[in-house]
Design a protein around this motif. Structure first.
Motif, PDB file in Angstrom:
ATOM      1  N   SER A   1       0.649  -1.178  -0.020  1.00 51.12           N
ATOM      2  CA  SER A   1      -0.055  -0.038   0.144  1.00 51.12           C
ATOM      3  C   SER A   1       0.811   1.077  -0.008  1.00 51.12           C
ATOM      4  O   SER A   1       2.139   1.107   0.511  1.00 51.12           O
ATOM      5  CB  SER A   1      -0.901  -0.009   1.138  1.00 51.12           C
ATOM      6  OG  SER A   1      -1.835  -0.997   1.172  1.00 51.12           O
ATOM      7  N   ALA A   2       0.376   2.362  -0.603  1.00 52.15           N
ATOM      8  CA  ALA A   2       1.126   3.445  -0.608  1.00 52.15           C
ATOM      9  C   ALA A   2      -0.070   4.750  -0.593  1.00 52.15           C
ATOM     10  O   ALA A   2      -1.004   4.721  -1.053  1.00 52.15           O
ATOM     11  CB  ALA A   2       2.066   3.891  -1.668  1.00 52.15           C
ATOM     12  N   TYR A   3       0.497   6.055  -0.094  1.00 49.61           N
ATOM     13  CA  TYR A   3      -0.276   7.066   0.030  1.00 49.61           C
ATOM     14  C   TYR A   3      -0.062   7.965  -1.043  1.00 49.61           C
ATOM     15  O   TYR A   3       1.243   8.118  -1.429  1.00 49.61           O
ATOM     16  CB  TYR A   3      -0.325   7.657   1.411  1.00 49.61           C
ATOM     17  CG  TYR A   3      -0.779   7.125   2.550  1.00 49.61           C
ATOM     18  CD1 TYR A   3      -2.138   6.853   2.850  1.00 49.61           C
ATOM     19  CD2 TYR A   3      -0.046   6.211   3.471  1.00 49.61           C
ATOM     20  CE1 TYR A   3      -2.831   6.146   3.904  1.00 49.61           C
ATOM     21  CE2 TYR A   3      -0.476   5.642   4.668  1.00 49.61           C
ATOM     22  CZ  TYR A   3      -1.813   5.557   4.529  1.00 49.61           C
ATOM     23  OH  TYR A   3      -2.347   4.868   5.716  1.00 49.61           O
ATOM     24  N   TRP A   4      -1.172   8.364  -1.760  1.00 50.09           N
ATOM     25  CA  TRP A   4      -0.829   9.377  -2.760  1.00 50.09           C
ATOM     26  C   TRP A   4      -0.046  10.671  -2.182  1.00 50.09           C
ATOM     27  O   TRP A   4      -0.206  11.102  -1.180  1.00 50.09           O
ATOM     28  CB  TRP A   4      -2.280   9.949  -3.211  1.00 50.09           C
ATOM     29  CG  TRP A   4      -2.005  11.189  -4.342  1.00 50.09           C
ATOM     30  CD1 TRP A   4      -2.620  12.417  -4.164  1.00 50.09           C
ATOM     31  CD2 TRP A   4      -1.295  11.182  -5.608  1.00 50.09           C
ATOM     32  NE1 TRP A   4      -2.220  13.053  -5.152  1.00 50.09           N
ATOM     33  CE2 TRP A   4      -1.637  12.548  -6.137  1.00 50.09           C
ATOM     34  CE3 TRP A   4      -0.507  10.154  -6.085  1.00 50.09           C
ATOM     35  CZ2 TRP A   4      -0.925  12.721  -7.218  1.00 50.09           C
ATOM     36  CZ3 TRP A   4       0.107  10.508  -7.185  1.00 50.09           C
ATOM     37  CH2 TRP A   4      -0.177  11.685  -7.921  1.00 50.09           C
ATOM     38  N   LYS A   5       1.044  10.940  -2.867  1.00 55.21           N
ATOM     39  CA  LYS A   5       2.045  11.707  -2.630  1.00 55.21           C
ATOM     40  C   LYS A   5       2.714  11.494  -1.384  1.00 55.21           C
ATOM     41  O   LYS A   5       3.226  12.297  -0.702  1.00 55.21           O
ATOM     42  CB  LYS A   5       1.418  13.224  -2.635  1.00 55.21           C
ATOM     43  CG  LYS A   5       1.141  13.727  -3.830  1.00 55.21           C
ATOM     44  CD  LYS A   5       0.712  15.298  -3.711  1.00 55.21           C
ATOM     45  CE  LYS A   5       0.259  15.801  -5.043  1.00 55.21           C
ATOM     46  NZ  LYS A   5      -0.179  17.173  -4.985  1.00 55.21           N
ATOM     47  N   GLY A   6       2.613  10.380  -0.680  1.00 52.66           N
ATOM     48  CA  GLY A   6       3.136   9.989   0.406  1.00 52.66           C
ATOM     49  C   GLY A   6       2.843  10.577   1.663  1.00 52.66           C
ATOM     50  O   GLY A   6       3.437  10.478   2.874  1.00 52.66           O
ATOM     51  N   ASP A   7       1.388  11.025   1.622  1.00 53.88           N
ATOM     52  CA  ASP A   7       0.773  11.830   2.534  1.00 53.88           C
ATOM     53  C   ASP A   7      -0.375  10.964   3.328  1.00 53.88           C
ATOM     54  O   ASP A   7      -1.302  10.511   2.453  1.00 53.88           O
ATOM     55  CB  ASP A   7       0.156  13.352   2.258  1.00 53.88           C
ATOM     56  CG  ASP A   7      -0.344  13.980   3.476  1.00 53.88           C
ATOM     57  OD1 ASP A   7      -0.716  13.439   4.469  1.00 53.88           O
ATOM     58  OD2 ASP A   7      -0.220  15.232   3.198  1.00 53.88           O
ATOM     59  N   GLN A   8      -0.216  10.461   4.588  1.00 50.76           N
ATOM     60  CA  GLN A   8      -1.119   9.507   5.122  1.00 50.76           C
ATOM     61  C   GLN A   8      -2.729  10.323   4.965  1.00 50.76           C
ATOM     62  O   GLN A   8      -3.762   9.517   5.223  1.00 50.76           O
ATOM     63  CB  GLN A   8      -0.919   9.145   6.329  1.00 50.76           C
ATOM     64  CG  GLN A   8       0.319   8.588   6.627  1.00 50.76           C
ATOM     65  CD  GLN A   8       0.427   8.140   8.068  1.00 50.76           C
ATOM     66  OE1 GLN A   8      -0.340   8.051   8.900  1.00 50.76           O
ATOM     67  NE2 GLN A   8       1.900   7.493   8.510  1.00 50.76           N
ATOM     68  N   ALA A   9      -2.808  11.433   4.686  1.00 44.66           N
ATOM     69  CA  ALA A   9      -4.273  12.118   4.792  1.00 44.66           C
ATOM     70  C   ALA A   9      -4.789  11.945   3.504  1.00 44.66           C
ATOM     71  O   ALA A   9      -6.046  12.277   3.049  1.00 44.66           O
ATOM     72  CB  ALA A   9      -3.909  13.864   4.856  1.00 44.66           C
ATOM     73  N   ASN A  10      -3.770  11.590   2.450  1.00 42.05           N
ATOM     74  CA  ASN A  10      -4.550  11.409   1.071  1.00 42.05           C
ATOM     75  C   ASN A  10      -4.941   9.821   0.760  1.00 42.05           C
ATOM     76  O   ASN A  10      -4.757   8.903   1.807  1.00 42.05           O
ATOM     77  CB  ASN A  10      -3.393  11.707   0.138  1.00 42.05           C
ATOM     78  CG  ASN A  10      -2.984  12.955   0.076  1.00 42.05           C
ATOM     79  OD1 ASN A  10      -3.986  13.944   0.256  1.00 42.05           O
ATOM     80  ND2 ASN A  10      -1.774  13.507  -0.535  1.00 42.05           N
ATOM     81  N   ASP A  11      -5.476   9.663  -0.443  1.00 45.51           N
ATOM     82  CA  ASP A  11      -5.939   8.284  -0.773  1.00 45.51           C
ATOM     83  C   ASP A  11      -4.769   7.132  -0.539  1.00 45.51           C
ATOM     84  O   ASP A  11      -3.727   7.525  -0.934  1.00 45.51           O
ATOM     85  CB  ASP A  11      -6.503   8.171  -2.238  1.00 45.51           C
ATOM     86  CG  ASP A  11      -7.581   9.191  -2.505  1.00 45.51           C
ATOM     87  OD1 ASP A  11      -8.136   9.708  -1.396  1.00 45.51           O
ATOM     88  OD2 ASP A  11      -8.032   9.279  -3.426  1.00 45.51           O
ATOM     89  N   GLN A  12      -5.246   5.987  -0.032  1.00 50.89           N
ATOM     90  CA  GLN A  12      -4.348   4.883  -0.108  1.00 50.89           C
ATOM     91  C   GLN A  12      -4.370   4.170  -1.437  1.00 50.89           C
ATOM     92  O   GLN A  12      -5.622   3.862  -1.942  1.00 50.89           O
ATOM     93  CB  GLN A  12      -4.998   4.116   1.048  1.00 50.89           C
ATOM     94  CG  GLN A  12      -3.742   2.813   1.247  1.00 50.89           C
ATOM     95  CD  GLN A  12      -4.074   1.973   2.565  1.00 50.89           C
ATOM     96  OE1 GLN A  12      -5.266   1.439   2.457  1.00 50.89           O
ATOM     97  NE2 GLN A  12      -3.275   1.906   3.339  1.00 50.89           N
ATOM     98  N   LEU A  13      -3.457   3.796  -2.094  1.00 48.16           N
ATOM     99  CA  LEU A  13      -3.196   3.445  -3.252  1.00 48.16           C
ATOM    100  C   LEU A  13      -2.489   2.063  -3.303  1.00 48.16           C
ATOM    101  O   LEU A  13      -2.034   1.573  -2.401  1.00 48.16           O
ATOM    102  CB  LEU A  13      -2.482   4.104  -4.243  1.00 48.16           C
ATOM    103  CG  LEU A  13      -2.651   5.538  -4.245  1.00 48.16           C
ATOM    104  CD1 LEU A  13      -1.765   6.504  -5.097  1.00 48.16           C
ATOM    105  CD2 LEU A  13      -4.358   5.653  -4.995  1.00 48.16           C
TER     106      LEU A  13
END
Length: 655
Positions: A205-217
């Motif tokens: 899993s990864a967060y969009w732009k590396g920000d946990q506040a963003n969508d999980q990809l």
């Protein structure tokens, strides 16, 4: 390096290099270009080979497009993220798809192979921002990159880069666009050049732009190489690296552990690991004394003002643990030893006759590493450094740096690391990040020139590392290769002109004036924990006899020979040789296997014939044997091999 070519007329890269099968792109100055790009007469270009560093990066980046195309075949409504190349491979982030499974990974790879064989061309197309927003209207992440020019997105530069926007179309043999993606390129001429040297490796899993506040990809990783043979060689290296993983071997050999009760990044060394660590410490302590250093000891905590004086607050505040409060006075766990060594230097007047003054400490420091970057012993929060600080007159600095380089390279060779080079870390050359560093341009230029001259005069290979300096000065790092050819940063030498000024350090010069010393930081192991972990992997847990926690194991063939084995063991102990006797109820064959599994350098077998002859029989790590060696001769042989600090495995021929 490939020969550069000057275009004699307006043409394309294909006209210049297209018939050379390994050429996949071209370089104009430092700019990488597709072979399809137009070239003006008089321009000089260099071919990029697929097995070069640039060529492999282009290959891997092209693989990300093929993978994204395959994923979109399965999930037509996928939201495409970013897909950069990385060291040895690539990844792509996807939103609005099912959780990736091993079965899905196989399906994607199968589709990728079909796309590769279809020989689709990568066709570059310039596009305006307005056109991009229109084309990518159903791709929210791509649209965000266009709108923000990729700001804040890890790897976004591969999508938008600088200057105008471009799309890359995958075009089939009939000229039809099969798939397209926002990208700055360059790419291979066609998918067929990817060949069969790629594989998907893992997912996470990864967060969009590396920000946990963003969508999980969903992030899918792969690797790609210029040939199938190169891929197999890489996979073999990975398999061998997995066998040598110091975290795995640390458990199997009962060397160390990371109890959850202590917290992440805080190891404890078990008795067997403690022996290896003690031998390392004994070696480096004696080496420091031999090289003119004096041992000191300092506390683990200090009032915060000390770290303001040194400059670590605020420049290194993120790397330090939060302060402890004592009646309104903040105390910090130390993240470095140098401020306290400065207090020792400043404790009385100093004369030029005392310089170089070399202070050394086994100093345990604490660094607030983020949990995501912790990795066994090679990245921990508790770090024991064989830390030294040399206080010298400015004119003594070059000789002191050379002295330290000789000290370090001797140490590395003694521990069996013979392949290394130097890395010179400086301020970034364009000056964009000057606020990260303390000091004047003149000070930085002088310090950098001294280190560069020492690197050049060392005769060792060295490479530049712009922007990698410590905030208080440039440094030389020694980069060593292990048995698998992996490079590790080991020792460091840092030139510090800032702390002597901040601490008002002085010495009395020959003319009676008070002068500032130059301070040179050096850590020979770097950190004992990290060096320990690297040694475990370098030797695959089979430490050289002089380092091994258990140097000899006596294996009696039967209980009747226990007393004889004990007597031999006692004789070995009188020579300070680490020895154990296997008194277990295991069968003889299992005892031998256990000694092999525990990677003991010398296994001595004791049977009836040995007792009758007053001898022992050797069994070595490679399985070879040497039978009925008289005890006195065996003891001398073992003692001499250990004393020699021979890093090879003993064999029947090592007499």
């Amino acid at each position: 390096m490939p020969q550069s070519v000057t275009a004699t007329e307006d043409c394309t890269g294909f006209d210049l290099f297209g018939k050379q099968p390994k050429v996949v792109a071209m370089k104009k100055g430092e700019e990488l270009l597709d072979l399809s790009r137009s070239v003006s007469a008089g321009e000089t270009l260099t071919p990029v080979l697929i097995d070069s560093e640039d060529g492999l990066n282009i290959l891997r980046h092209s693989c990300t497009h093929v993978m994204a195309q395959a994923v979109q075949e399965i999930f037509p409504d996928v939201n495409l993220g970013i897909g950069p190349f990385i060291t040895d491979g690539f990844y792509y982030d996807f939103g609005n798809i099912e959780a990736v499974t091993p079965e899905l990974l196989k399906d994607i790879e199968k589709r990728m192979k079909r796309i590769v064989k279809s020989n689709q061309r990568f066709v570059r197309r310039d596009i305006t921002e307005e056109q991009a927003r229109e084309e990518l209207a159903n791709q929210p992440y791509k649209l965000e990159l266009v709108t923000t020019k990729g700001a804040g997105a890890e790897g976004a530069s591969v999508e938008v880069g600088t200057g105008g926007l471009t799309m890359y179309d995958n075009v089939d043999r009939n000229g039809e666009c099969i798939w397209t993606d926002l990208c700055r390129g360059p790419h291979l001429p066609s998918t067929k050049l990817i060949g069969n040297g790629f594989a998907l490796t893992k997912f996470s899993s990864a967060y969009w732009k590396g920000d946990q506040a963003n969508d999980q990809l969903q992030r899918i990783y792969g690797t790609a190489w210029a040939s199938k043979d190169d891929l197999v060689a890489y996979q073999t290296r990975l398999a061998e690296a997995a066998k040598r993983d110091h975290r795995k071997l640390g458990t199997e050999l009962d060397l160390f552990s990371f109890p959850e009760e202590l917290g992440a990044g805080l190891p404890v060394f078990h008795p067997r690991g403690g022996i290896v660590r003690r031998v390392m410490e004994d070696y480096v302590r004696q080496a420091h004394i031999k090289n003119g250093f004096q041992y000191v000891s300092t506390p683990h905590i200090s009032k915060e003002d000390l770290f303001h004086t040194s400059g670590h607050l605020p420049y290194y505040a993120d790397g330090m643990f939060p302060p402890m409060d004592d009646d309104g006075q903040n105390y910090y766990l130390k993240a470095m030893n140098c401020p306290m060594h400065n207090l020792i230097f400043r404790s009385r007047g100093r004369s030029y006759r005392e310089l170089p003054l070399r202070l050394f400490e086994f100093g345990t420091v604490y660094r607030n590493e983020k949990s995501g970057v912790l990795q066994g012993l090679t990245r921990v929060r508790m770090i024991t450094q064989d830390d030294s600080h040399s206080y010298v007159m400015a004119e003594q600095a070059p000789d002191e740096i050379k002295h330290l380089l000789n000290f370090i390279t001797t140490l590395l060779s003694d521990f069996g690391l013979h392949d290394y080079y130097l890395e010179l870390s400086t301020r970034d050359e364009d000056g964009k990040k000057k606020d990260k560093f303390i000091g004047t341009d003149e000070q930085w230029e002088n310090a950098t020139n001294v280190l560069r001259q020492c690197a050049e005069e060392s005769g060792m290979k060295w490479v530049p590392d712009p922007g990698g300096a410590a905030f208080y000065g440039p440094k030389i790092s020694i980069q060593a290769k292990d048995a698998l050819g992996r490079t590790w940063q080991m020792s460091t030498i840092q030139y510090d002109f800032n702390q002597p000024e901040r601490f008002q350090l002085e010495y009395t010069a020959p003319d009676g004036s008070h002068q500032r010393p130059v301070m040179i930081h050096a850590a020979k192991f770097g950190s004992i924990e990290r060096f320990f972990g690297i040694l475990v992997e370098h030797y695959a847990g089979a430490f050289p006899a002089w380092l091994a926690p258990e140097q000899v194991r006596l294996v009696p063939v039967a209980e009747a020979f226990y007393d004889y084995a004990t007597e031999v063991a006692n004789q070995l102990r009188t020579r300070d040789i680490r020895v154990e006797v296997d008194y277990s109820d295991d069968r003889f064959g299992k005892k031998i296997r256990n000694a092999s599994k525990d990677k003991v350098p010398f296994t001595l077998i004791v049977g009836g014939d040995d007792v009758d002859a007053g001898a022992v029989s050797f069994r070595y790590r490679d399985g070879s044997q040497e039978n009925q060696v008289p005890v006195a001769q065996a003891l001398d042989q073992i003692e001499a091999f250990i004393a020699s600090r021979n890093n090879e495995n003993p064999t029947a021929k090592s007499e």
